[in-house]
Design an enzyme around this catalytic site. Structure first.
Site, PDB file in Angstrom:
ATOM      1  N   HIS A 135      -1.134  -2.585  -6.962  1.00  0.00           N
ATOM      2  CA  HIS A 135      -2.006  -2.338  -5.727  1.00  0.00           C
ATOM      3  C   HIS A 135      -3.549  -2.560  -5.980  1.00  0.00           C
ATOM      4  O   HIS A 135      -4.066  -1.600  -6.568  1.00  0.00           O
ATOM      5  CB  HIS A 135      -1.824  -0.968  -5.302  1.00  0.00           C
ATOM      6  CG  HIS A 135      -2.193  -0.622  -4.002  1.00  0.00           C
ATOM      7  ND1 HIS A 135      -2.431   0.642  -4.033  1.00  0.00           N
ATOM      8  CD2 HIS A 135      -2.671  -1.219  -2.979  1.00  0.00           C
ATOM      9  CE1 HIS A 135      -3.179   0.889  -2.547  1.00  0.00           C
ATOM     10  NE2 HIS A 135      -3.050  -0.245  -2.304  1.00  0.00           N
ATOM     11  N   SER A 149       0.783  -1.134   0.022  1.00  0.00           N
ATOM     12  CA  SER A 149       0.108  -0.097  -0.187  1.00  0.00           C
ATOM     13  C   SER A 149       0.826   1.374   0.099  1.00  0.00           C
ATOM     14  O   SER A 149       0.215   2.457   0.034  1.00  0.00           O
ATOM     15  CB  SER A 149      -0.857   0.078   1.344  1.00  0.00           C
ATOM     16  OG  SER A 149      -1.511  -1.133   1.542  1.00  0.00           O
TER      17      SER A 149
HETATM   18  N1  LIG Z   1      -6.155  -4.387   4.005  1.00  0.00           N
HETATM   19  C1  LIG Z   1      -6.281  -3.510   2.937  1.00  0.00           C
HETATM   20  O1  LIG Z   1      -7.280  -2.930   2.745  1.00  0.00           O
HETATM   21  C2  LIG Z   1      -5.197  -3.397   1.717  1.00  0.00           C
HETATM   22  C3  LIG Z   1      -5.724  -2.787   0.730  1.00  0.00           C
HETATM   23  C4  LIG Z   1      -4.720  -2.804  -0.320  1.00  0.00           C
HETATM   24  C5  LIG Z   1      -3.440  -3.111  -0.116  1.00  0.00           C
HETATM   25  N2  LIG Z   1      -2.853  -3.984   1.130  1.00  0.00           N
HETATM   26  C6  LIG Z   1      -1.545  -4.497   1.194  1.00  0.00           C
HETATM   27  O2  LIG Z   1      -1.715  -5.816   0.914  1.00  0.00           O
HETATM   28  C7  LIG Z   1      -0.805  -6.461   2.039  1.00  0.00           C
HETATM   29  C8  LIG Z   1      -1.370  -7.535   2.866  1.00  0.00           C
HETATM   30  O3  LIG Z   1      -2.457  -7.062   3.575  1.00  0.00           O
HETATM   31  P1  LIG Z   1      -3.545  -7.783   4.041  1.00  0.00           P
HETATM   32  O4  LIG Z   1      -4.773  -6.704   4.409  1.00  0.00           O
HETATM   33  O5  LIG Z   1      -3.877  -8.850   3.335  1.00  0.00           O
HETATM   34  O6  LIG Z   1      -2.945  -8.102   5.635  1.00  0.00           O
HETATM   35  P2  LIG Z   1      -3.336  -9.440   6.531  1.00  0.00           P
HETATM   36  O7  LIG Z   1      -2.786  -9.258   7.844  1.00  0.00           O
HETATM   37  O8  LIG Z   1      -4.824  -9.804   6.217  1.00  0.00           O
HETATM   38  O9  LIG Z   1      -2.544 -10.602   5.824  1.00  0.00           O
HETATM   39  C9  LIG Z   1      -0.967 -10.793   5.723  1.00  0.00           C
HETATM   40  C10 LIG Z   1      -0.660 -11.979   5.616  1.00  0.00           C
HETATM   41  O10 LIG Z   1       0.735 -12.242   5.245  1.00  0.00           O
HETATM   42  C11 LIG Z   1       1.226 -13.316   5.985  1.00  0.00           C
HETATM   43  N3  LIG Z   1       2.571 -13.409   6.114  1.00  0.00           N
HETATM   44  C12 LIG Z   1       3.453 -12.684   7.087  1.00  0.00           C
HETATM   45  N4  LIG Z   1       4.601 -13.038   6.997  1.00  0.00           N
HETATM   46  C13 LIG Z   1       4.493 -13.938   5.910  1.00  0.00           C
HETATM   47  C14 LIG Z   1       5.798 -14.925   5.263  1.00  0.00           C
HETATM   48  N5  LIG Z   1       6.927 -14.875   5.766  1.00  0.00           N
HETATM   49  N6  LIG Z   1       5.480 -15.778   4.372  1.00  0.00           N
HETATM   50  C15 LIG Z   1       4.150 -15.885   3.901  1.00  0.00           C
HETATM   51  N7  LIG Z   1       3.077 -15.033   4.306  1.00  0.00           N
HETATM   52  C16 LIG Z   1       3.417 -14.166   5.427  1.00  0.00           C
HETATM   53  C17 LIG Z   1       0.271 -13.336   7.251  1.00  0.00           C
HETATM   54  O11 LIG Z   1       0.388 -14.656   7.849  1.00  0.00           O
HETATM   55  C18 LIG Z   1      -0.861 -13.013   6.644  1.00  0.00           C
HETATM   56  O12 LIG Z   1      -2.060 -14.137   6.475  1.00  0.00           O
HETATM   57  C19 LIG Z   1      -0.226  -5.566   2.616  1.00  0.00           C
HETATM   58  O13 LIG Z   1       1.079  -5.074   2.029  1.00  0.00           O
HETATM   59  C20 LIG Z   1      -1.097  -4.270   2.717  1.00  0.00           C
HETATM   60  O14 LIG Z   1      -0.572  -2.962   2.952  1.00  0.00           O
HETATM   61  C21 LIG Z   1      -4.048  -3.870   2.188  1.00  0.00           C
END
Ligand SMILES: NC(=O)c1ccc[n+]([C@@H]2O[C@H](COP(=O)([O-])OP(=O)(O)OC[C@H]3O[C@@H](n4cnc5c(N)ncnc54)[C@H](O)[C@@H]3O)[C@@H](O)[C@H]2O)c1
Length: 284
Positions: A142, A121
């Site tokens: 993204h 993000s």
């Molecule tokens: N939440 C949102 O609205 C949103 C929107 C767009 C982008 N993002 C981006 O997407 C990414 C993920 O966000 P999210 O909301 O899905 O978070 P989340 O916390 O739901 O999921 C993150 C996942 O990463 C996994 N993880 C951590 N370390 C790891 C590793 N070493 N190997 C494999 N998996 C691993 C965790 O176990 C978890 O399941 C981030 O970079 C975030 O900024 C989020």
């Protein structure tokens, strides 16, 4: 030059990884999904199954499409299995150190012609690219939350991202029936640079007692026609992710206008991470 993309690898099966897996699976791609714990991937597949079931009930998909989409998602227990991917999308937690480690591993595992994209993000694509030997094939892709529904995908060009990589990913976004928004590599890119100061300000308004959480959210929904209030949106994104993004903006621009609201820090310290933990600015 473009490669025929059939198999998409997704690293990280949280909220975003799940949505991205669903999206590609319903568009006819094979999906490989990996997370640190197989149970997280199982939960992701279950959530995709539930979402597809709803689409079936609404008659947006038929039974055959639902079955095909579900059967095209494979869980893998080792990041090495990403070797079978024609594109990898990294969607792990918003930490630069963690993402750099993943990019380093993926660079060793996947074919040299494969593009490695990050769903970050806010984190610098140029810095993620520098952990690989293929900076021209590293890009930001993204997706917005929820990925299957939101129609825009921000594409971020790192300093060394190749023009061919941008063209291939833009073409892929069109194949997903979505619209690409192209940004250069600055903290928060376009969307979150503008959105997050607004979310942060809503938190400061609550912190300073301007009004209640309900009034603040209703103010933005009713008076500004936003589909969701800023506090509810922060809960939906995940407060740990919101804090990480604001920290990246704050340190990236070295400007106090991005200083995360202390209330947000307090909630994250308490384990109130929003919808995903059952409690944030609201209860779920
Ligand atoms: N939440 C949102 O609205 C949103 C929107 C767009 C982008 N993002 C981006 O997407 C990414 C993920 O966000 P999210 O909301 O899905 O978070 P989340 O916390 O739901 O999921 C993150 C996942 O990463 C996994 N993880 C951590 N370390 C790891 C590793 N070493 N190997 C494999 N998996 C691993 C965790 O176990 C978890 O399941 C981030 O970079 C975030 O900024 C989020």
């Amino acid at each position: 030059m473009s490669i025929d993309m059939k198999t998409i690898g997704i690293v990280g099966a949280g909220q975003m990884g799940t949505g991205i897996a669903q999206l590609f699976a319903t568009k006819g791609f094979k999906v490989l999904i990996f997370d640190i714990d197989r149970n997280i991937c199982e939960r992701a597949r279950m959530n995709v199954s539930k979402a597809l079931q709803k689409l079936l009930e609404k008659k947006r998909l038929n039974e055959q499409q639902v079955e095909m989409a579900l059967s095209s998602i494979s869980i893998v227990d080792n990041i090495d299995a990403m070797a079978h991917s024609d594109l990898v999308i990294e969607a792990v937690s918003e930490s630069q150190i963690l993402k750099k480690e993943i990019f380093q591993k993926l660079d060793k595992v996947v074919r040299s012609d494969v593009i490695i994209a990050s769903n970050t993000s806010s984190i610098s694509i140029t810095s993620l690219a520098s952990s690989t030997g293929r900076p021209d094939k590293v890009i930001g892709m993204h997706f917005m939350n929820p990925a299957p529904i939101m129609s825009g995908v921000e594409i971020i060009k790192g300093l060394l991202t190749g023009e061919n990589t941008v063209n291939v990913i833009s073409g892929l976004v069109a194949r997903l029936d979505k619209t690409a928004i192209i940004s250069n590599d600055r903290p928060g890119f376009i969307v979150n640079r503008i959105l997050f100061p607004m979310l942060n300000e809503a938190m400061f308004a609550l912190y300073e007692g301007v009004s209640t959480r309900e009034e603040i959210d209703n103010g933005m929904k009713i008076c500004c026609n936003h589909p969701i209030g800023p506090l509810a949106l922060a809960d939906m994104i995940g407060l740990d992710t919101v804090l990480a993004i604001l920290d990246t903006l704050y340190s990236g621009f070295r400007d106090t206008k991005y200083r995360p609201c202390p209330l947000l820090k307090e909630y994250v310290d308490a384990g109130w991470l929003g919808k995903k933990s059952g409690r944030g600015f609201f209860e779920y």
